[in-house]
Design an enzyme around this catalytic site. Structure first.
Site, PDB file in Angstrom:
ATOM      1  N   ASN A  10      36.954  48.450  33.544  1.00  0.00           N
ATOM      2  CA  ASN A  10      38.290  48.109  33.054  1.00  0.00           C
ATOM      3  C   ASN A  10      38.138  47.202  31.833  1.00  0.00           C
ATOM      4  O   ASN A  10      37.797  46.037  31.960  1.00  0.00           O
ATOM      5  CB  ASN A  10      39.070  47.401  34.178  1.00  0.00           C
ATOM      6  CG  ASN A  10      40.438  46.935  33.723  1.00  0.00           C
ATOM      7  OD1 ASN A  10      40.917  47.302  32.650  1.00  0.00           O
ATOM      8  ND2 ASN A  10      41.080  46.107  34.533  1.00  0.00           N
ATOM      9  N   LYS A  12      40.426  46.118  30.014  1.00  0.00           N
ATOM     10  CA  LYS A  12      41.609  45.242  29.894  1.00  0.00           C
ATOM     11  C   LYS A  12      42.139  45.282  28.454  1.00  0.00           C
ATOM     12  O   LYS A  12      42.051  46.308  27.792  1.00  0.00           O
ATOM     13  CB  LYS A  12      41.279  43.825  30.374  1.00  0.00           C
ATOM     14  CG  LYS A  12      40.717  43.832  31.803  1.00  0.00           C
ATOM     15  CD  LYS A  12      40.630  42.465  32.420  1.00  0.00           C
ATOM     16  CE  LYS A  12      40.070  42.577  33.831  1.00  0.00           C
ATOM     17  NZ  LYS A  12      40.028  41.269  34.510  1.00  0.00           N
ATOM     18  N   HIS A  96      46.919  46.606  39.260  1.00  0.00           N
ATOM     19  CA  HIS A  96      45.941  45.548  39.002  1.00  0.00           C
ATOM     20  C   HIS A  96      46.619  44.194  39.161  1.00  0.00           C
ATOM     21  O   HIS A  96      47.782  44.022  38.822  1.00  0.00           O
ATOM     22  CB  HIS A  96      45.364  45.701  37.586  1.00  0.00           C
ATOM     23  CG  HIS A  96      44.164  44.834  37.364  1.00  0.00           C
ATOM     24  ND1 HIS A  96      44.267  43.493  37.059  1.00  0.00           N
ATOM     25  CD2 HIS A  96      42.838  45.103  37.447  1.00  0.00           C
ATOM     26  CE1 HIS A  96      43.053  42.984  36.958  1.00  0.00           C
ATOM     27  NE2 HIS A  96      42.166  43.933  37.186  1.00  0.00           N
ATOM     28  N   GLU A  98      46.523  41.538  37.573  1.00  0.00           N
ATOM     29  CA  GLU A  98      47.117  40.934  36.374  1.00  0.00           C
ATOM     30  C   GLU A  98      48.532  41.466  36.157  1.00  0.00           C
ATOM     31  O   GLU A  98      49.418  40.735  35.715  1.00  0.00           O
ATOM     32  CB  GLU A  98      46.226  41.213  35.150  1.00  0.00           C
ATOM     33  CG  GLU A  98      44.962  40.361  35.186  1.00  0.00           C
ATOM     34  CD  GLU A  98      43.764  40.961  34.461  1.00  0.00           C
ATOM     35  OE1 GLU A  98      42.680  40.371  34.585  1.00  0.00           O
ATOM     36  OE2 GLU A  98      43.901  42.006  33.797  1.00  0.00           O
ATOM     37  N   GLU A 166      40.277  43.718  44.971  1.00  0.00           N
ATOM     38  CA  GLU A 166      39.972  42.710  43.969  1.00  0.00           C
ATOM     39  C   GLU A 166      40.618  41.392  44.355  1.00  0.00           C
ATOM     40  O   GLU A 166      41.795  41.170  44.079  1.00  0.00           O
ATOM     41  CB  GLU A 166      40.524  43.142  42.610  1.00  0.00           C
ATOM     42  CG  GLU A 166      39.854  44.352  42.024  1.00  0.00           C
ATOM     43  CD  GLU A 166      39.995  44.370  40.505  1.00  0.00           C
ATOM     44  OE1 GLU A 166      38.964  44.323  39.828  1.00  0.00           O
ATOM     45  OE2 GLU A 166      41.127  44.387  40.011  1.00  0.00           O
ATOM     46  N   GLY A 172      36.838  37.207  37.100  1.00  0.00           N
ATOM     47  CA  GLY A 172      36.501  36.435  35.907  1.00  0.00           C
ATOM     48  C   GLY A 172      36.140  34.984  36.151  1.00  0.00           C
ATOM     49  O   GLY A 172      36.036  34.195  35.229  1.00  0.00           O
ATOM     50  N   SER A 209      34.181  39.629  39.542  1.00  0.00           N
ATOM     51  CA  SER A 209      32.942  39.027  39.044  1.00  0.00           C
ATOM     52  C   SER A 209      31.687  39.818  39.421  1.00  0.00           C
ATOM     53  O   SER A 209      30.655  39.247  39.751  1.00  0.00           O
ATOM     54  CB  SER A 209      32.837  37.563  39.495  1.00  0.00           C
ATOM     55  OG  SER A 209      33.876  36.794  38.917  1.00  0.00           O
TER      56      SER A 209
END
Length: 251
Positions: A10, A12, A96, A98, A166, A172, A209
């Site tokens: 991904n 992003k 996702h 986000e 996730e 991250g 991560s």
């Protein structure tokens, strides 16, 4: 039933034409395990989809990072599933964290998007996962089950869905969850609520991560069927992550 290892990259909201060309060169020149061993899907931003499709090696596949929940029309700024199909893009990432957190996409909305994308022939990487607060309050499994249930209530078939667990707090941050428990609980949920066949055949991949250093250890875990990789998918170590699929072969 063998579940083929799936590695998604991904990208992003990253990239320029020059950077994308550089990433593609790395991917195209890499020695990767065969398609029998691993399915690789890269997910660039919408604006680069056509470019990536024209330049990417043909044993790797492509995903969009989102699509609209129904047919196109007066929905400024959205991209419909039909458009992706028309471009020859086979996969889409939906739900996702986000988008759930920054754009307030609800479980129901993600479920609607998933069902519509499937109805148009797209394959879906459907993302689920809990925040740090939810984890600390002990509600991880309830949160992930509710997210999965909203998809299950709307999707009529599972053969084109891969679930990506996730944990939001691990994305991250360098912190890695111990996915084993959640993955096995997710599989049990599929077994109890949908059926044996779906539970046995659905790929449950891990994101949060994942990098070149930890991928082999994670790949060896029994219910981890692949990875959804963020930042590391823009770097050469993405190749190491793809190669970790061979751990499953020798298991």
């Amino acid at each position: 039933m063998g579940r083929k290892f799936l590695v998604g990259g991904n990208w992003k909201c990253n990239g320029t034409i020059e950077e994308v060309k550089k990433i593609l060169t790395t991917l195209n020149e890499a020695e990767a395990p065969s398609e029998d061993v691993v399915e690789v899907v890269v997910s660039p931003p919408f604006v680069f989809l056509s470019m990536v499709k024209s330049l990417l090696r043909n044993d790797f596949s492509i995903a969009a990072q989102n699509c609209w929940a129904r047919k196109g029309g007066a929905f400024t700024g959205e991209v419909s599933a039909e458009m992706l199909v028309n471009l020859g893009i086979p996969w889409v990432i939906l739900g996702h964290s986000e988008r759930r957190l920054l754009l307030n996409e609800s479980n129901e909305f993600v479920g609607d998007k998933t069902a519509y994308a499937l109805s148009q022939g797209l394959k879906v990487i459907a993302c689920v996962g809990e925040t740090l607060e939810q984890r600390e309050s002990g509600s991880t499994l309830a949160v992930v089950a509710a997210q999965t249930k909203a998809i299950a209530e709307r999707a009529s078939f599972w053969s084109n869905i891969a679930l990506a667990y996730e944990p939001v707090w691990a994305i991250g941050t360098g912190k890695v969850a111990t996915p084993l428990q959640v993955h096995s609980e997710l599989r049990k949920w599929l077994h109890d609520n949908i059926g044996d066949e779906v539970a046995a055949s659905t790929r449950i991949i891990y994101g949060g991560s994942v990098n070149g250093a930890n991928c082999k250890e994670l790949a060896a875990q029994p219910d981890v069927d692949g990875f959804l990789v963020g930042g590391a998918s823009l770097k050469p170590e993405f190749i190491d992550i793809i190669k970790s699929a061979t751990v499953k072969e020798s298991a």
